[in-house]
Enzyme design. Structure first.
Site, PDB file in Angstrom:
ATOM      1  N   HIS A 149      21.505 -17.775 -35.082  1.00 37.64           N
ATOM      2  CA  HIS A 149      22.042 -17.166 -33.848  1.00 37.64           C
ATOM      3  C   HIS A 149      20.949 -16.390 -33.101  1.00 37.64           C
ATOM      4  O   HIS A 149      21.087 -15.195 -32.882  1.00 37.64           O
ATOM      5  CB  HIS A 149      23.186 -16.165 -34.113  1.00 37.64           C
ATOM      6  CG  HIS A 149      24.262 -16.616 -35.054  1.00 37.64           C
ATOM      7  ND1 HIS A 149      25.009 -17.744 -34.854  1.00 37.64           N
ATOM      8  CD2 HIS A 149      24.732 -16.066 -36.198  1.00 37.64           C
ATOM      9  CE1 HIS A 149      25.889 -17.850 -35.838  1.00 37.64           C
ATOM     10  NE2 HIS A 149      25.744 -16.864 -36.667  1.00 37.64           N
ATOM     11  N   ASP A 187      28.614 -22.412 -40.183  1.00 38.41           N
ATOM     12  CA  ASP A 187      28.793 -20.957 -40.187  1.00 38.41           C
ATOM     13  C   ASP A 187      30.156 -20.496 -40.715  1.00 38.41           C
ATOM     14  O   ASP A 187      30.371 -20.474 -41.915  1.00 38.41           O
ATOM     15  CB  ASP A 187      28.510 -20.440 -38.759  1.00 38.41           C
ATOM     16  CG  ASP A 187      28.397 -18.926 -38.690  1.00 38.41           C
ATOM     17  OD1 ASP A 187      28.460 -18.276 -39.743  1.00 38.41           O
ATOM     18  OD2 ASP A 187      28.247 -18.372 -37.585  1.00 38.41           O
TER      19      ASP A 187
HETATM   20 ZN   LIG Z   1      26.587 -16.247 -40.371  1.00 35.03          ZN
END
Ligand SMILES: [Zn+2]
Length: 455
Positions: A271, A322
């Site tokens: 991210h 994720d």
């Molecule tokens: Zn994560």
């Protein structure tokens, strides 16, 4: 083992009539093109190198679909995180294993051959270490072994609730380690993964959760065990995180990291969503992998990673599921391109004159995923683990990009399952779209969900 495929994606491009020899360790030790199928097992479809899913929190699979309602006027990543903490509070080691076992079967069936498990649920529900501090990690390893997926296990170092060494919150007590305990965990896990096709790495959780000294010490610990082991970190998922970092240090998270550490090919920045131009260019040059988790980032309202510019600058990337709200290689890659199209208001953004979008996305995400895994995988080439996927052929015989049409069709047309067979380290773990354990694993997963939801 010897297999034959009519069409295969090799590092140098598409090849026809390919014979691949695999040794007893599950490593490729011969690749011949324009060869005959004599004496080889014939694979019914297009052969692709196996993709590593570079970011997973297995336990979160069990809460997928449970948070799709409005609780506050401003629901966000942070309000979702409170729900996730409440859910994580009750999970037992056995439940974790059942969830991960089913999840890893889903990943294999989706076409992933490996997973990087960013694992932070370490302790019991009171926050005390188990008698074996690696109890929860071991459950992840067991699930990987039972499913057949290749594992890069990344025990998380989590020390603080926020920048400036803020004391952990009650909801974080199952995650917290001091440095001595963390070192013992790493040493114990290094013995577990030795002589297997799994890999150990480290995951300093985020710049919120570790300070500079802790990060240096964690790096020294893993270097002492394996100085090529991967290092993964959540870096800039939320604007709030960037603001907090600026307030604390005067620098943005990626900038802060790049100025203090040698961020190189060993690193996976998960991210790196909120980066400025300078951070993006430095990241692209560094060789580190940007870990992009399109469906989770969309689900949590994180933002869009600047993938188009980053790719033009030659940056490495891979994809991860994720939170496992969606376990689909197709969705991760498709929405990476669609996000770029929606931003740029044009078509075929991630491609070039030689490669269709499907081929461009797939071949780069395979390379990035392999790098982030720390394993020798992601290429149908001598010396690499025999991790591959057999894809059902596309019927689009007169496509302008004949060889890549199978990939383009898989990634962009509907949701039909086109993954026929999956091999990990030479072993066929999905055959004709089925995993041998899928019924039992599904039953256990369902019973586990029932108990967790009652709690
Ligand atoms: Zn994560």
């Amino acid at each position: 083992m010897k297999v034959f495929a009519k069409l295969a994606l090799l590092p140098q491009g598409w090849a026809r009539d390919v014979v691949i020899e695999v040794n007893a360790e599950g490593v490729i030790d011969g690749v011949q093109c324009n060869s005959s199928a004599d004496g080889a097992q014939v694979l019914d479809g297009v052969l692709l190198p196996g993709m590593t899913n570079l970011h997973s929190h297995a336990f979160q699979r069990a809460m997928a679909g449970l948070t799709e309602y409005r609780q506050h006027e401003q629901d966000s990543f942070w309000s979702w995180r409170e729900l996730m903490y409440r859910f994580a509070a009750n999970i037992t080691p056995e439940q974790l294993q059942h969830i991960a076992h089913w999840l890893y079967i889903e990943m294999l069936k989706a076409g992933f051959t490996g997973v990087c498990e960013f694992h932070y649920l370490h302790h019991d529900r009171d926050g005390n270490a188990f008698t074996d501090p690696a109890e929860m990690s071991q459950r992840i390893v067991n699930a990987a072994n039972a499913s057949g997926i290749a594992l890069t296990h990344l025990p998380v170092l989590y020390r603080y609730a926020g920048f400036g060494q803020q004391a952990p919150k009650p909801g974080q007590k199952r995650f917290i380690h001091d440095l001595e305990c963390y070192q013992r965990l790493l040493e114990s896990l290094q013995k577990t993964v030795r002589n297997s096709h799994h890999q150990l790495g480290i995951a300093p959780h985020s710049l919120r959760a570790v300070d500079e000294d802790s990060l240096r010490e964690a790096l020294a610990m893993i270097d002492a065990l394996d100085n090529n082991a991967p290092v993964h970190i959540h870096i800039a998922e939320q604007q709030q995180e960037v603001q907090d970092c600026l307030q604390f240090s005067g620098e943005r998270p990626v900038q802060w990291l790049q100025r203090r550490f040698d961020v190189n090919r060993r690193w996976c920045l998960v991210h790196a969503t909120h980066i400025n131009e300078e951070e993006r260019q430095t990241l692209a040059r560094s060789g580190a992998v940007a870990g992009i988790c399109t469906t989770t980032e969309a689900n949590l309202g994180d933002g869009l990673f600047p993938i188009a510019n980053y790719c033009q600058e030659g940056g490495a990337f891979g994809v991860g599921s994720d939170s496992n709200v969606s376990v689909s290689l197709v969705e991760e890659l498709r929405w990476l391109e669609y996000g770029a199209r929606l931003q740029a208001q044009r078509r075929a953004v991630l491609s070039n004159t030689e490669e269709s979008v499907g081929q461009y996305l797939y071949s780069r995400a395979v390379r990035g995923g392999a790098l982030a895994s720390g394993r020798k995988t992601g290429a149908i080439a001598v010396g690499h683990s025999a991790d591959f996927v057999v894809l059902q052929e596309s019927e689009l015989s007169d496509s302008p990009v004949p060889n890549a049409r199978h990939l383009d069709h898989w990634l962009f047309v509907g949701h039909s399952a086109r993954v026929r067979d999956v091999f990990v380290a030479g072993k066929r773990v999905v055959a004709d779209g089925r995993h041998a354990d899928e019924e039992t694993a599904w039953q256990r997963y369902q019973s586990t969900l029932k108990v967790l939801l009652q709690a």
